[in-house]
Scaffold this active site. Sequence first.
Site, mmCIF file in Angstrom:
data_model
loop_
_atom_site.group_PDB
_atom_site.id
_atom_site.type_symbol
_atom_site.label_atom_id
_atom_site.label_comp_id
_atom_site.label_asym_id
_atom_site.label_seq_id
_atom_site.Cartn_x
_atom_site.Cartn_y
_atom_site.Cartn_z
ATOM 1 N N GLY A 17 0.834 -1.197 0.000
ATOM 2 C CA GLY A 17 0.000 0.000 0.000
ATOM 3 C C GLY A 17 0.862 1.237 0.000
ATOM 4 N N GLY A 19 0.533 5.669 1.087
ATOM 5 C CA GLY A 19 -0.248 6.841 1.462
ATOM 6 C C GLY A 19 0.453 8.079 0.931
ATOM 7 N N GLY A 20 0.160 9.213 1.533
ATOM 8 C CA GLY A 20 0.694 10.471 1.062
ATOM 9 C C GLY A 20 2.198 10.588 1.235
ATOM 10 C CB VAL A 24 3.356 0.156 3.475
ATOM 11 C CG1 VAL A 24 3.541 -0.977 4.461
ATOM 12 C CG2 VAL A 24 3.138 1.471 4.200
ATOM 13 C CE LYS A 39 3.887 5.085 6.457
ATOM 14 N NZ LYS A 39 2.753 5.380 7.291
ATOM 15 C CG ASP A 133 -2.951 11.115 10.398
ATOM 16 O OD1 ASP A 133 -4.106 11.551 10.182
ATOM 17 O OD2 ASP A 133 -2.206 10.690 9.502
HETATM 18 P P1 ATP Z 1 -1.130 8.426 5.374
HETATM 19 O O1 ATP Z 1 -0.035 8.715 4.416
HETATM 20 O O2 ATP Z 1 -1.994 9.597 5.637
HETATM 21 O O3 ATP Z 1 -0.613 7.748 6.640
HETATM 22 P P2 ATP Z 1 -2.223 5.825 4.865
HETATM 23 O O4 ATP Z 1 -2.292 5.516 6.337
HETATM 24 O O5 ATP Z 1 -3.340 5.314 4.019
HETATM 25 O O6 ATP Z 1 -2.097 7.371 4.638
HETATM 26 P P3 ATP Z 1 0.322 4.439 4.864
HETATM 27 O O7 ATP Z 1 0.446 4.681 6.318
HETATM 28 O O8 ATP Z 1 1.497 4.682 4.012
HETATM 29 O O9 ATP Z 1 -0.877 5.267 4.250
HETATM 30 O O10 ATP Z 1 -0.137 2.929 4.685
HETATM 31 C C1 ATP Z 1 -0.472 2.426 3.402
HETATM 32 C C2 ATP Z 1 -1.090 1.064 3.495
HETATM 33 O O11 ATP Z 1 -0.129 0.078 3.865
HETATM 34 C C3 ATP Z 1 -2.177 0.930 4.539
HETATM 35 O O12 ATP Z 1 -3.411 1.336 4.033
HETATM 36 C C4 ATP Z 1 -2.166 -0.557 4.865
HETATM 37 O O13 ATP Z 1 -2.965 -1.270 3.962
HETATM 38 C C5 ATP Z 1 -0.723 -0.931 4.636
HETATM 39 N N1 ATP Z 1 0.036 -1.056 5.906
HETATM 40 C C6 ATP Z 1 0.542 -0.037 6.638
HETATM 41 N N2 ATP Z 1 1.178 -0.502 7.736
HETATM 42 C C7 ATP Z 1 1.093 -1.862 7.701
HETATM 43 C C8 ATP Z 1 1.564 -2.936 8.565
HETATM 44 N N3 ATP Z 1 2.235 -2.684 9.685
HETATM 45 N N4 ATP Z 1 1.285 -4.205 8.206
HETATM 46 C C9 ATP Z 1 0.582 -4.458 7.070
HETATM 47 N N5 ATP Z 1 0.116 -3.507 6.227
HETATM 48 C C10 ATP Z 1 0.360 -2.221 6.525
HETATM 49 MG MG MG Z 2 -0.878 5.262 7.715
#
Ligand code: ATP
Ligand code: MG
Length: 651
Positions: A17, A19-20, A24, A39, A133
């Site tokens: 996945g 995010g902004g 990950v 991450k 957040d």
């Molecule tokens: P933001 O950038 O605002 O935090 P977000 O939370 O959607 O947005 P990320 O924190 O980068 O983005 O996470 C992206 C995705 O990765 C999540 O939506 C989740 O599906 C996956 N993910 C994040 N952390 C884990 C983890 N520890 N184990 C498994 N999957 C994870």
């Molecule tokens: Mg996140």
Amino acid sequence: MVGQRLGGRYQLEERVGGGGMAIVYKAKDLLLHRPVAVKVLRPQFGIDEDFINRFRREAQAVASLSHPNVVSVYDVGQDEDTHYIVMEYIEGQTLKDLINQHGALPIEEAIRIAVQVCDALEHAHQNKIIHRDIKPHNILIGNNGRVKVTDFGIARAATSATITHTNSVLGSVHYFSPEQARGGFTAEKSDIYSLGIVLYEMVTGQLPFSGDSPITVALKHLQDPLTDPREINPRIPQSVENIILKALVKDPFLRYGSALEMLTDLETCLSPERQNEQKIEFPVDEEQTRVYPRITEDMLGQAQSDREHYRKGPQTEEDENGKKRWWVRAIVWTAALGLFVILALFGFNLVQQLFEVPEIDVPHVVGTPVQIAEAKIKEAHLVPERQEQFSNTIEAGSVISQDPAPPMRLKENAKVLLVVSKGKKLEEMPNLMSQSRSLAEQQLKLKGFTVTENTFEEKEDETAPPGVVIEQVPAAGEKIVPSETTVKLTISKGKKFVELPDLKGLTEEEAKVRLFQLGLKVGEITQVPTYLTEESGIVVSTLPFTPNMKVEAGRDVPLQVSNGSYPSDAKIGMEPVLVEYDGDREKRVRILVTDARGDKQQVVNEQISSSMEYQVPIILSPEKRTATIEVYMGDEKVPVQTRTISYDDIP
Ligand code: ATP
Ligand code: MG
């Protein structure tokens, strides 16, 4: 990046996945053989050093949290230009996915999730960490049903500057508390508000405040009344609605005092005794009594056209009144447009300052003793509120920070929060054992210890992997003031290796002593027949180890020792060699034999004065099938006699 290895240790296997701020990946930790989530910060953030430092600091702080509902942070690192956080991998989905798939969740399920998130918040708040957040994207639901909160405190790393080149704030602003939307003092209660929004969304399937732009949404958090959850879904029990209302009061002073208070409420809200609960009533929500002109999205949109109108200059046909109204409106619209730009860039900081009707200037009291500060506040017809906090820099009894602060203006009798120092905090020495050196170092820095070259010392260690802490002074749990404590950490260098010398030819006893001196152990001793010597008890080899090999300290080194006899397929012959000489002075004779025992072994070396006959023993094996005998006289370099004997010649 899939397939890449970070820090020599984390093998990226699959993108899960993004995010902004980051992407990950699921990865494998090759050192500890476990799956992890890595991450990786998006490259545009990698060049902002301030951001990186905040990002690492926050991640380090979270690494000290240990709770079943918090995603554990294992490591923070940098591989060339790539910055990353390594954390526990959760097999499952995010709460956002769950809501997107199912809409409103069953009440019991929503409460079960909220309880676990609240428990995580309580633990973090106890450790002085604010999430900042909380949103369904950061709430992971494992396949086993366990709820885990991730991204603690990372939002703090993002400043307005970093937010503007992503749209990550778009996702988060729906969950921002009014004080956060305003850019004011964010504390524990902001997390409680955000959890309130998440709970609202779980039970109703919709967000209480939404809009096309972050500003619209932020303004709604600040000034729009909440639609009661039961108006959307009448099956929501009153006790659950009450929790949501109490978490979502705009004035932080009226909200739950702590996550623990909210947790207790959540845990009991579905019990039979609370079935007939009354709807909660609040005293006047002070936040709503603060004076804001109502701002609407329309006004912001119209601001542009009005601004152009203003640029063209006043229209001559307007009457006196019309002109005046136009002039007033132009200023309001210009201000509104200016506000729009400022909000877009700086995350709403100035809304309050720009729109409050100026009445009383808040006096500046940071750094002054609390009694004086309170007197000043009262003198200005405002009401001081006190909150205590430890501080290493501000002496006990003085004000660390205030909210609001100048140039804010308030209405008479409004509250001013004073955070007052309780002096230096005696902290518990963190447990750094088994942590990597970099993680330990950053944790120390974060807690305010001074870290220098002398903090670390390296030592070989039989069991600990290289690079981890094996001893710490002071011990974990000791009460100390970080800024005044010198820490010593011993870092494992891993196992010691020694170079094995050639033990061939030594007696068994000599070899044992050598091994002992080197820190190696004597392994199995086998008696073997050998061509090398007829003596018994002589070391023939150390297989499978060979000379000059690096061997781990403490390893068993086997010894193969001669048993005093040649192997059974050896053929032993006696070869008569006649050396003729009739000079008058003595002359040296040397006889060298090359056979199964080795090359050019000297069997005779003596002075002769007349011809001599020698019986020269030779030993041949099926592998070494020919022997050579060379006879040298005096200083001659070339043999005077050379003879070869073959295996088959010997009976
Ligand atoms: P933001 O950038 O605002 O935090 P977000 O939370 O959607 O947005 P990320 O924190 O980068 O983005 O996470 C992206 C995705 O990765 C999540 O939506 C989740 O599906 C996956 N993910 C994040 N952390 C884990 C983890 N520890 N184990 C498994 N999957 C994870
Ligand atoms: Mg996140």
